[in-house]
Design a protein around this motif. Structure first.
Motif, PDB file in Angstrom:
ATOM      1  N   TYR A   1       7.420 -37.494  59.245  1.00 30.23           N
ATOM      2  CA  TYR A   1       6.264 -38.296  58.857  1.00 30.23           C
ATOM      3  C   TYR A   1       6.668 -39.370  57.844  1.00 30.23           C
ATOM      4  O   TYR A   1       6.516 -39.186  56.639  1.00 30.23           O
ATOM      5  N   PRO A   2       7.155 -40.511  58.316  1.00 30.43           N
ATOM      6  CA  PRO A   2       7.600 -41.542  57.373  1.00 30.43           C
ATOM      7  C   PRO A   2       6.491 -42.073  56.471  1.00 30.43           C
ATOM      8  O   PRO A   2       6.764 -42.477  55.336  1.00 30.43           O
ATOM      9  N   LEU A   3       5.239 -42.078  56.935  1.00 30.47           N
ATOM     10  CA  LEU A   3       4.156 -42.594  56.098  1.00 30.47           C
ATOM     11  C   LEU A   3       3.802 -41.646  54.954  1.00 30.47           C
ATOM     12  O   LEU A   3       3.021 -42.011  54.074  1.00 30.47           O
ATOM     13  N   LEU A   4       4.367 -40.445  54.952  1.00 32.03           N
ATOM     14  CA  LEU A   4       4.175 -39.511  53.847  1.00 32.03           C
ATOM     15  C   LEU A   4       5.403 -39.430  52.952  1.00 32.03           C
ATOM     16  O   LEU A   4       5.519 -38.519  52.135  1.00 32.03           O
ATOM     17  N   ASP A   5       6.305 -40.362  53.105  1.00 37.31           N
ATOM     18  CA  ASP A   5       7.465 -40.467  52.224  1.00 37.31           C
ATOM     19  C   ASP A   5       6.984 -40.657  50.781  1.00 37.31           C
ATOM     20  O   ASP A   5       6.030 -41.392  50.515  1.00 37.31           O
ATOM     21  N   GLU A   6       7.656 -39.997  49.835  1.00 39.31           N
ATOM     22  CA  GLU A   6       7.209 -40.049  48.441  1.00 39.31           C
ATOM     23  C   GLU A   6       7.119 -41.468  47.895  1.00 39.31           C
ATOM     24  O   GLU A   6       6.217 -41.781  47.100  1.00 39.31           O
ATOM     25  N   GLU A   7       8.026 -42.332  48.302  1.00 39.50           N
ATOM     26  CA  GLU A   7       7.992 -43.707  47.808  1.00 39.50           C
ATOM     27  C   GLU A   7       6.698 -44.405  48.223  1.00 39.50           C
ATOM     28  O   GLU A   7       6.080 -45.130  47.440  1.00 39.50           O
ATOM     29  N   LEU A   8       6.272 -44.167  49.457  1.00 42.19           N
ATOM     30  CA  LEU A   8       5.024 -44.754  49.938  1.00 42.19           C
ATOM     31  C   LEU A   8       3.810 -44.101  49.293  1.00 42.19           C
ATOM     32  O   LEU A   8       2.826 -44.769  48.959  1.00 42.19           O
ATOM     33  N   VAL A   9       3.860 -42.781  49.135  1.00 48.58           N
ATOM     34  CA  VAL A   9       2.755 -42.073  48.492  1.00 48.58           C
ATOM     35  C   VAL A   9       2.559 -42.587  47.076  1.00 48.58           C
ATOM     36  O   VAL A   9       1.431 -42.882  46.645  1.00 48.58           O
ATOM     37  N   ASP A  10       3.656 -42.723  46.327  1.00 47.08           N
ATOM     38  CA  ASP A  10       3.560 -43.226  44.962  1.00 47.08           C
ATOM     39  C   ASP A  10       3.014 -44.655  44.941  1.00 47.08           C
ATOM     40  O   ASP A  10       2.208 -45.010  44.068  1.00 47.08           O
ATOM     41  N   PHE A  11       3.452 -45.466  45.894  1.00 50.84           N
ATOM     42  CA  PHE A  11       2.930 -46.837  45.961  1.00 50.84           C
ATOM     43  C   PHE A  11       1.420 -46.820  46.185  1.00 50.84           C
ATOM     44  O   PHE A  11       0.670 -47.574  45.549  1.00 50.84           O
ATOM     45  N   SER A  12       0.968 -45.963  47.082  1.00 51.23           N
ATOM     46  CA  SER A  12      -0.467 -45.931  47.411  1.00 51.23           C
ATOM     47  C   SER A  12      -1.313 -45.529  46.211  1.00 51.23           C
ATOM     48  O   SER A  12      -2.446 -45.994  46.065  1.00 51.23           O
ATOM     49  N   THR A  13      -0.786 -44.665  45.353  1.00 46.75           N
ATOM     50  CA  THR A  13      -1.570 -44.238  44.191  1.00 46.75           C
ATOM     51  C   THR A  13      -1.665 -45.340  43.141  1.00 46.75           C
ATOM     52  O   THR A  13      -2.554 -45.287  42.282  1.00 46.75           O
ATOM     53  N   GLN A  14      -0.788 -46.316  43.204  1.00 43.42           N
ATOM     54  CA  GLN A  14      -0.827 -47.429  42.250  1.00 43.42           C
ATOM     55  C   GLN A  14      -1.578 -48.635  42.804  1.00 43.42           C
ATOM     56  O   GLN A  14      -1.743 -49.640  42.093  1.00 43.42           O
ATOM     57  N   LEU A  15      -2.023 -48.549  44.035  1.00 41.00           N
ATOM     58  CA  LEU A  15      -2.748 -49.646  44.671  1.00 41.00           C
ATOM     59  C   LEU A  15      -4.242 -49.498  44.375  1.00 41.00           C
ATOM     60  O   LEU A  15      -4.841 -48.465  44.694  1.00 41.00           O
ATOM     61  N   PRO A  16      -4.874 -50.477  43.758  1.00 41.59           N
ATOM     62  CA  PRO A  16      -6.291 -50.350  43.401  1.00 41.59           C
ATOM     63  C   PRO A  16      -7.185 -50.108  44.611  1.00 41.59           C
ATOM     64  O   PRO A  16      -6.902 -50.577  45.726  1.00 41.59           O
ATOM     65  N   SER A  17      -8.263 -49.392  44.396  1.00 49.24           N
ATOM     66  CA  SER A  17      -9.213 -49.094  45.472  1.00 49.24           C
ATOM     67  C   SER A  17      -9.731 -50.362  46.142  1.00 49.24           C
ATOM     68  O   SER A  17      -9.960 -50.391  47.354  1.00 49.24           O
ATOM     69  N   SER A  18      -9.926 -51.411  45.349  1.00 51.51           N
ATOM     70  CA  SER A  18     -10.478 -52.656  45.879  1.00 51.51           C
ATOM     71  C   SER A  18      -9.567 -53.307  46.907  1.00 51.51           C
ATOM     72  O   SER A  18     -10.012 -54.126  47.718  1.00 51.51           O
TER      73      SER A  18
END
Length: 619
Positions: free
Chosen positions: A495-512
């Motif tokens: 599951y490349p979309l669950l790679d930690e680097e991507l997960v961490d990026f998503s948590t820093q991306l604002p909801s807006s």
């Protein structure tokens, strides 16, 4: 694939221990395809470790023993150096010896692991941050037994294989059994990012990782886009390392992104696999073909038939160690089976994109309900609600819709997400027997949702919903679905979309930026607008559904199997037989909606039959 198992705190004669471990290990693999490796260690303090997996490691060092399954990656350079020199399992032991459970924060990748300290009668269990690799455990009378497969635990003399009525109720509510509960009353599952410590006969659990969702960023949109594309390509590159690799391709945004990047990083025309249906509203192969042409992949298609479903149902039910009611397991299985026949051993899946970057329609829908709460309370309570709930206006068609909207808007999250849950559409006394209802807590499913929703370290309701779906949609449902069906077919899912680097990026991306107005995946799609075909960027959310409800009314063998399953379930004392009869009648008027619940009930009965066969074979 497959998994690990073992125990600590159970002392017995060597032949008993050896036979027990062999039985447990033998239960781990669910399909005969592929290469199996068996590793067994017996300890001096009533401890044992076993593994039957291709991606595993074991080590003994300084009185400690470790076993893991998965693909470990180390965050720190010193750990990386040690792992290269002595292996990942040895690195686990030395890092644990220095840091205790805190060493888990240095790990990445999908994994399940166990570390046993025989001399102190102590054990540590853990799973990865997203719960990609499962781990069950049972603690009874001073013994801790664990395994990747719930049924493997039941092969241990200390196990209690009694089914949990509450878990059965949870299954019918969620269409799976969400962790930490298991279908077996004496077993539990580790949650994503969780570890367990066993010491002095007692169990303690805690989280070594929980995300923090940020709403502010100092980076420009251009910098965010560059970072995202870099992380995305890195994730696919890591996931495609080793093995004969292909990709699922449904034609959706996620699978198309993964397939396209796999083509890019590999520099060749990779194999992609798609499933079609001769059923209006369900077939998405047109979009899969668009993506395959756009990225120049070697496209493979299979059109699923009703007979394929009949042939697969009992096999799929038996493959899961708990009842599992996601009907898209069928196309996932046939897709993986097609890849295996072509000689592939690994498939990249697109799961996770919706949950990281806000791609599900319910996220946008909740914004509509939240807008009602922005109105002044005086306007809502003194004018709008008295007017809309005035029964003298019942004759006006729009009044009913307005009431439904206000009722849902006044229901807090996450409860509001369950407004259309099947178990909320009928009185529970009509669905279940009195004896069964007396054994369950009716509000427990909602309490589970509320607890996870509250646990999210997030300021926006959107990010709280995403975190909720990381647990209930991904770990409990979609990952379980794809993992099991791929293993049943003899391939590994990554599951490349669950790679930690991507997960961490998503948590820093604002909801807006994740959800702008009613535009789902706003940032994700904007960042990939020059990469993905425009038809796929513009298509509505579809999914990987199965036209079971439609086929049920038109294909005799499928109807017979469903009717037989529901009749059998009606005799078990859980569900009211009269309601099962009513459900079949309602299905004729609304085949897709009621077909879902018929599938869920049918798969429960099919699983219960395989469970009875499993127990008989074990005696």
């Amino acid at each position: 694939m497959s998994g690990i198992c073992g125990w600590i705190g159970f002392d017995a004669e060597a032949p008993v221990k050896s036979a027990t471990l062999s039985r447990m290990v033998g239960t781990l693999r669910i399909a005969p395809e592929g290469t199996a490796v068996t590793v067994q260690h017996n300890g001096v303090a009533g401890a044992a470790l076993g593994c039957k997996a291709d991606d595993h490691g074991t080590a003994e060092w300084n009185g400690l023993r470790a076993i893991f399954q998965g693909h470990l990656r180390w965050r720190e350079q010193d750990d990386q150096d040690l792992a290269r020199k002595l292996g990942d399992a040895r690195a686990l032991l030395e890092s644990y010896s220095r840091l205790g459970p805190a060493f888990l924060q240095r790990l990445q990748g999908p994994f399940a692991l166990a570390i046993l300290d025989d001399s102190r009668d102590r054990a540590l269990l853990a799973v990865d941050r997203l719960g990609i690799r499962p781990l069950f455990y049972s603690q009874r009378r001073g013994t801790l037994v664990f395994a990747s497969n719930a049924r493997a635990i039941n092969r241990h003399p200390a196990a209690d294989a009694s089914l949990s009525p509450q878990a059965l109720f949870d299954y019918l509510y969620f269409h799976m059994v969400p962790g930490p509960r298991s279908i077996y009353a004496a077993q539990q599952k580790l949650l994503p990012g969780q570890y367990l410590l066993f010491e002095n006969g007692e169990v303690r659990t805690d989280f070594y990782w929980q995300p923090r969702f940020e709403e502010n960023t100092s980076l420009s949109t251009g910098q965010l886009r560059e970072n995202f594309l870099h992380s995305l390509e890195n994730a696919v590159l890591r996931a495609s390392a080793g093995g004969e690799i292909g990709a699922f391709l449904s034609g959706g945004t996620d699978s198309s992104t993964v397939a396209g990047l796999l083509r890019k990083v590999s520099g060749r025309a990779v194999d992609t696999y798609s499933i079609g249906f001769e059923a209006e509203g369900f077939d998405e192969t047109e979009y899969a073909r668009i993506a395959a042409r756009h990225f120049d992949t070697q496209a493979h298609e299979y059109y699923l038939t009703p007979q394929d479903v009949v042939d697969a149902i009992s096999k799929i039910a038996a493959a899961y160690d708990e009842p599992f009611g996601n009907a898209s397991a069928v196309p996932a299985y046939y897709c993986a089976k097609l890849a295996r026949a072509d000689g592939l051993d690994t498939l990249l899946a697109g799961d996770g994109g919706d949950e990281l970057f806000a791609g599900n329609a319910r996220y946008a829908k909740q914004k509509i309900f939240e807008s009602y709460q922005v109105l002044p309370s005086v306007l809502r309570g003194s004018i709008l609600e008295p007017l809309v709930f005035n029964h003298r206006l019942d004759a006006f068609p729009l009044v009913g819709k307005a009431r439904s909207y206000i009722e849902q808007a006044n229901t807090p999250l996450p409860d509001r997400l369950e407004a259309y849950n099947f178990l909320n559409r009928f009185p529970l006394e009509e669905l279940f027997t009195v004896d069964f209802l007396n054994q369950v807590e009716r509000d427990d499913p909602l309490n589970q949702l509320r607890a996870t929703y509250r646990r999210a370290d997030a300021d926006s309701s959107l990010n709280r919903m995403l975190f909720l779906d990381w647990k209930f949609t991904l770990a409990d449902n979609d990952l379980r679905k794809v993992n099991r069906m791929c293993e049943l077919a003899g391939v590994e899912a990554r599951y490349p979309l669950l790679d930690e680097e991507l997960v961490d990026f998503s948590t820093q991306l604002p909801s807006s930026l994740k959800l702008r107005g009613q535009h789902l995946r706003y940032f994700f799609k904007d960042a990939l607008k020059d990469f993905l075909p425009p038809e796929i960027l513009q298509k509505s959310k579809h999914g990987f559904g199965l036209p079971f409800g439609l086929w049920l009314g038109s294909y005799g063998p499928l109807e017979e199997l469903a009717h037989d399953s529901l009749q059998g379930l009606g005799k078990r004392g859980h569900v009211q037989p009269a309601f099962l009869d009513k459900l079949l009648i309602l299905h004729r008027e609304h085949p897709n909606y009621y077909g879902v619940m018929i599938w869920v009930l049918m798969m429960l009965e099919q699983w219960l039959r395989t469970e009875e066969n499993f127990r008989s074979a074990a005696e």
